[in-house]
Design a protein around this motif. Structure first.
Motif, PDB file in Angstrom:
ATOM      1  N   LEU A 176       0.840  -1.191   0.000  1.00 48.70           N
ATOM      2  CA  LEU A 176       0.000   0.000   0.000  1.00 48.70           C
ATOM      3  C   LEU A 176       0.879   1.246   0.000  1.00 48.70           C
ATOM      4  CD1 LEU A 176      -2.380  -1.187   2.844  1.00 48.70           C
ATOM      5  CD2 LEU A 176      -2.763  -1.406   0.385  1.00 48.70           C
ATOM      6  N   LYS A 177       0.605   2.161  -0.894  1.00 45.18           N
ATOM      7  CA  LYS A 177       1.335   3.429  -0.967  1.00 45.18           C
ATOM      8  C   LYS A 177       0.324   4.566  -0.918  1.00 45.18           C
ATOM      9  CE  LYS A 177       5.261   1.411  -1.463  1.00 45.18           C
ATOM     10  NZ  LYS A 177       6.091   1.273  -0.293  1.00 45.18           N
ATOM     11  N   THR A 178       0.532   5.504  -0.010  1.00 49.39           N
ATOM     12  CA  THR A 178      -0.409   6.615   0.123  1.00 49.39           C
ATOM     13  C   THR A 178      -0.184   7.689  -0.928  1.00 49.39           C
ATOM     14  OG1 THR A 178       1.034   7.679   1.742  1.00 49.39           O
ATOM     15  CG2 THR A 178      -0.720   6.245   2.598  1.00 49.39           C
ATOM     16  N   GLY A 179       0.958   7.659  -1.610  1.00 47.99           N
ATOM     17  CA  GLY A 179       1.253   8.637  -2.645  1.00 47.99           C
ATOM     18  C   GLY A 179       1.090   8.050  -4.028  1.00 47.99           C
ATOM     19  N   ASP A 180       1.534   8.809  -5.013  1.00 46.35           N
ATOM     20  CA  ASP A 180       1.474   8.357  -6.393  1.00 46.35           C
ATOM     21  C   ASP A 180       2.505   7.259  -6.643  1.00 46.35           C
ATOM     22  OD1 ASP A 180      -0.521  10.135  -6.951  1.00 46.35           O
ATOM     23  OD2 ASP A 180       0.760  11.572  -7.991  1.00 46.35           O
ATOM     24  N   PHE A 181       2.269   6.472  -7.674  1.00 49.74           N
ATOM     25  CA  PHE A 181       3.179   5.410  -8.072  1.00 49.74           C
ATOM     26  C   PHE A 181       4.549   5.977  -8.399  1.00 49.74           C
ATOM     27  CE2 PHE A 181       5.286   3.166 -11.518  1.00 49.74           C
ATOM     28  CZ  PHE A 181       5.426   1.909 -10.966  1.00 49.74           C
ATOM     29  N   ARG A 182       5.579   5.295  -7.914  1.00 50.92           N
ATOM     30  CA  ARG A 182       6.980   5.614  -8.226  1.00 50.92           C
ATOM     31  C   ARG A 182       7.623   4.340  -8.773  1.00 50.92           C
ATOM     32  NH1 ARG A 182       8.510  10.298  -8.663  1.00 50.92           N
ATOM     33  NH2 ARG A 182      10.587   9.680  -8.087  1.00 50.92           N
ATOM     34  N   PRO A 183       8.475   4.438  -9.780  1.00 48.20           N
ATOM     35  CA  PRO A 183       9.093   3.238 -10.347  1.00 48.20           C
ATOM     36  C   PRO A 183       9.796   2.365  -9.312  1.00 48.20           C
ATOM     37  CG  PRO A 183       9.464   5.093 -11.795  1.00 48.20           C
ATOM     38  CD  PRO A 183       8.831   5.651 -10.539  1.00 48.20           C
ATOM     39  N   GLU A 184      10.379   2.967  -8.286  1.00 45.56           N
ATOM     40  CA  GLU A 184      11.065   2.166  -7.263  1.00 45.56           C
ATOM     41  C   GLU A 184      10.107   1.285  -6.464  1.00 45.56           C
ATOM     42  OE1 GLU A 184      10.975   6.508  -5.730  1.00 45.56           O
ATOM     43  OE2 GLU A 184      11.381   5.512  -7.628  1.00 45.56           O
ATOM     44  N   HIS A 190       0.309   7.314 -13.267  1.00 45.21           N
ATOM     45  CA  HIS A 190       0.306   7.692 -14.678  1.00 45.21           C
ATOM     46  C   HIS A 190       0.615   6.417 -15.445  1.00 45.21           C
ATOM     47  CE1 HIS A 190       0.051  11.956 -13.790  1.00 45.21           C
ATOM     48  NE2 HIS A 190       0.934  11.736 -12.832  1.00 45.21           N
ATOM     49  N   ASP A 191      -0.264   6.049 -16.351  1.00 47.35           N
ATOM     50  CA  ASP A 191      -0.136   4.769 -17.041  1.00 47.35           C
ATOM     51  C   ASP A 191       1.205   4.593 -17.747  1.00 47.35           C
ATOM     52  OD1 ASP A 191      -2.604   3.966 -16.140  1.00 47.35           O
ATOM     53  OD2 ASP A 191      -3.666   4.559 -17.963  1.00 47.35           O
ATOM     54  N   ALA A 192       1.717   5.649 -18.354  1.00 44.78           N
ATOM     55  CA  ALA A 192       2.996   5.540 -19.060  1.00 44.78           C
ATOM     56  C   ALA A 192       4.128   5.222 -18.091  1.00 44.78           C
ATOM     57  CB  ALA A 192       3.295   6.825 -19.823  1.00 44.78           C
ATOM     58  N   VAL A 193       4.123   5.837 -16.915  1.00 42.72           N
ATOM     59  CA  VAL A 193       5.167   5.577 -15.918  1.00 42.72           C
ATOM     60  C   VAL A 193       5.091   4.121 -15.459  1.00 42.72           C
ATOM     61  CG1 VAL A 193       6.050   6.199 -13.639  1.00 42.72           C
ATOM     62  CG2 VAL A 193       5.214   7.982 -15.173  1.00 42.72           C
ATOM     63  N   VAL A 194       3.891   3.628 -15.232  1.00 48.91           N
ATOM     64  CA  VAL A 194       3.717   2.229 -14.826  1.00 48.91           C
ATOM     65  C   VAL A 194       4.205   1.301 -15.939  1.00 48.91           C
ATOM     66  CG1 VAL A 194       2.036   0.439 -14.242  1.00 48.91           C
ATOM     67  CG2 VAL A 194       1.795   2.735 -13.267  1.00 48.91           C
ATOM     68  N   ARG A 195       3.832   1.596 -17.167  1.00 51.83           N
ATOM     69  CA  ARG A 195       4.239   0.759 -18.301  1.00 51.83           C
ATOM     70  C   ARG A 195       5.765   0.680 -18.413  1.00 51.83           C
ATOM     71  NH1 ARG A 195       2.252   3.493 -22.272  1.00 51.83           N
ATOM     72  NH2 ARG A 195       4.203   4.158 -23.206  1.00 51.83           N
ATOM     73  N   TYR A 196       6.428   1.804 -18.296  1.00 53.40           N
ATOM     74  CA  TYR A 196       7.894   1.804 -18.374  1.00 53.40           C
ATOM     75  C   TYR A 196       8.506   1.073 -17.187  1.00 53.40           C
ATOM     76  CZ  TYR A 196       7.724   5.171 -22.209  1.00 53.40           C
ATOM     77  OH  TYR A 196       7.496   5.787 -23.398  1.00 53.40           O
ATOM     78  N   ALA A 197       7.954   1.273 -16.005  1.00 60.28           N
ATOM     79  CA  ALA A 197       8.498   0.632 -14.800  1.00 60.28           C
ATOM     80  C   ALA A 197       8.364  -0.883 -14.865  1.00 60.28           C
ATOM     81  CB  ALA A 197       7.807   1.175 -13.552  1.00 60.28           C
ATOM     82  N   LEU A 198       7.296  -1.368 -15.485  1.00 61.80           N
ATOM     83  CA  LEU A 198       7.062  -2.813 -15.571  1.00 61.80           C
ATOM     84  C   LEU A 198       7.566  -3.409 -16.886  1.00 61.80           C
ATOM     85  CD1 LEU A 198       3.448  -3.086 -14.104  1.00 61.80           C
ATOM     86  CD2 LEU A 198       5.612  -3.601 -12.974  1.00 61.80           C
ATOM     87  N   GLY A 199       8.141  -2.586 -17.738  1.00 56.09           N
ATOM     88  CA  GLY A 199       8.531  -3.005 -19.080  1.00 56.09           C
ATOM     89  C   GLY A 199       9.408  -4.235 -19.145  1.00 56.09           C
ATOM     90  N   THR A 200      10.350  -4.401 -18.245  1.00 55.68           N
ATOM     91  CA  THR A 200      11.257  -5.552 -18.281  1.00 55.68           C
ATOM     92  C   THR A 200      10.980  -6.543 -17.160  1.00 55.68           C
ATOM     93  OG1 THR A 200      12.903  -4.376 -16.955  1.00 55.68           O
ATOM     94  CG2 THR A 200      13.102  -4.213 -19.368  1.00 55.68           C
ATOM     95  N   SER A 201       9.941  -6.310 -16.386  1.00 54.52           N
ATOM     96  CA  SER A 201       9.631  -7.186 -15.264  1.00 54.52           C
ATOM     97  C   SER A 201       8.901  -8.439 -15.732  1.00 54.52           C
ATOM     98  CB  SER A 201       8.754  -6.451 -14.246  1.00 54.52           C
ATOM     99  OG  SER A 201       8.369  -7.320 -13.212  1.00 54.52           O
ATOM    100  N   ASN A 202       9.340  -9.578 -15.238  1.00 52.84           N
ATOM    101  CA  ASN A 202       8.649 -10.838 -15.514  1.00 52.84           C
ATOM    102  C   ASN A 202       7.775 -11.264 -14.344  1.00 52.84           C
ATOM    103  OD1 ASN A 202       9.815 -11.182 -18.058  1.00 52.84           O
ATOM    104  ND2 ASN A 202      11.668 -12.023 -17.143  1.00 52.84           N
ATOM    105  N   ALA A 203       7.839 -10.514 -13.248  1.00 55.74           N
ATOM    106  CA  ALA A 203       7.070 -10.862 -12.054  1.00 55.74           C
ATOM    107  C   ALA A 203       5.597 -10.570 -12.287  1.00 55.74           C
ATOM    108  CB  ALA A 203       7.580 -10.068 -10.849  1.00 55.74           C
ATOM    109  N   PRO A 204       4.707 -11.434 -11.774  1.00 59.20           N
ATOM    110  CA  PRO A 204       3.266 -11.171 -11.888  1.00 59.20           C
ATOM    111  C   PRO A 204       2.856 -10.087 -10.891  1.00 59.20           C
ATOM    112  CG  PRO A 204       3.637 -13.231 -10.714  1.00 59.20           C
ATOM    113  CD  PRO A 204       4.982 -12.716 -11.124  1.00 59.20           C
ATOM    114  N   VAL A 205       2.914  -8.822 -11.360  1.00 62.59           N
ATOM    115  CA  VAL A 205       2.666  -7.667 -10.513  1.00 62.59           C
ATOM    116  C   VAL A 205       1.625  -6.787 -11.176  1.00 62.59           C
ATOM    117  CG1 VAL A 205       3.723  -5.558  -9.597  1.00 62.59           C
ATOM    118  CG2 VAL A 205       4.997  -7.698  -9.528  1.00 62.59           C
TER     119      VAL A 205
END
Length: 116
Positions: A29-37, A71-86
């Motif tokens: 759970l994060k109370t702020g906006d999504f961050r790539p980290e 922001h959908d683009a930030v999420v897409r880039y952050a998950l771009g190389t991830s193979n984890a089911p997240v």
């Protein structure tokens, strides 16, 4: 839930076990906006739960990150190389079979945040 790795403490915000799919579900759970980290933290926790708690007969652990905004683009880039089911805030990024078996984003928000 508390987990320790080589003397360092880590805490899982919410940990569920899906009894039909026989898999752990880690919720951060994060109370702020999504961050790539946030993805790195969640992936670390999913891997840790897989290693410490999951048994051979269990399906792979999945992770859900609930954030106040994204922001959908930030999420897409952050998950771009991830193979984890997240998934991040919505289940669009999870495979369809997982989407059908998990509560919706709206249901989780109501359960965790009340009717705000």
């Amino acid at each position: 839930m508390h987990l320790e790795v080589e003397g360092t403490d880590f805490f899982v915000d919410l940990l569920f076990f899906h009894v039909e799919q026989l898999r752990y579900v880690v919720v951060e759970l994060k109370t702020g906006d999504f961050r790539p980290e946030n993805v790195g933290q969640l992936s670390f926790t999913v891997t840790l739960v897989d290693d410490r708690l999951r048994r051979d007969q269990h399906a792979a652990t999945v992770g859900l990150l609930l954030v106040a905004g994204k922001h959908d683009a930030v999420v897409r880039y952050a998950l771009g190389t991830s193979n984890a089911p997240v998934g991040v805030a919505s289940y669009e990024l999870l495979p369809p079979e997982l989407q059908r078996s998990l509560p919706t984003e709206a249901q989780l928000r109501r359960a965790l945040l009340g009717s705000r």
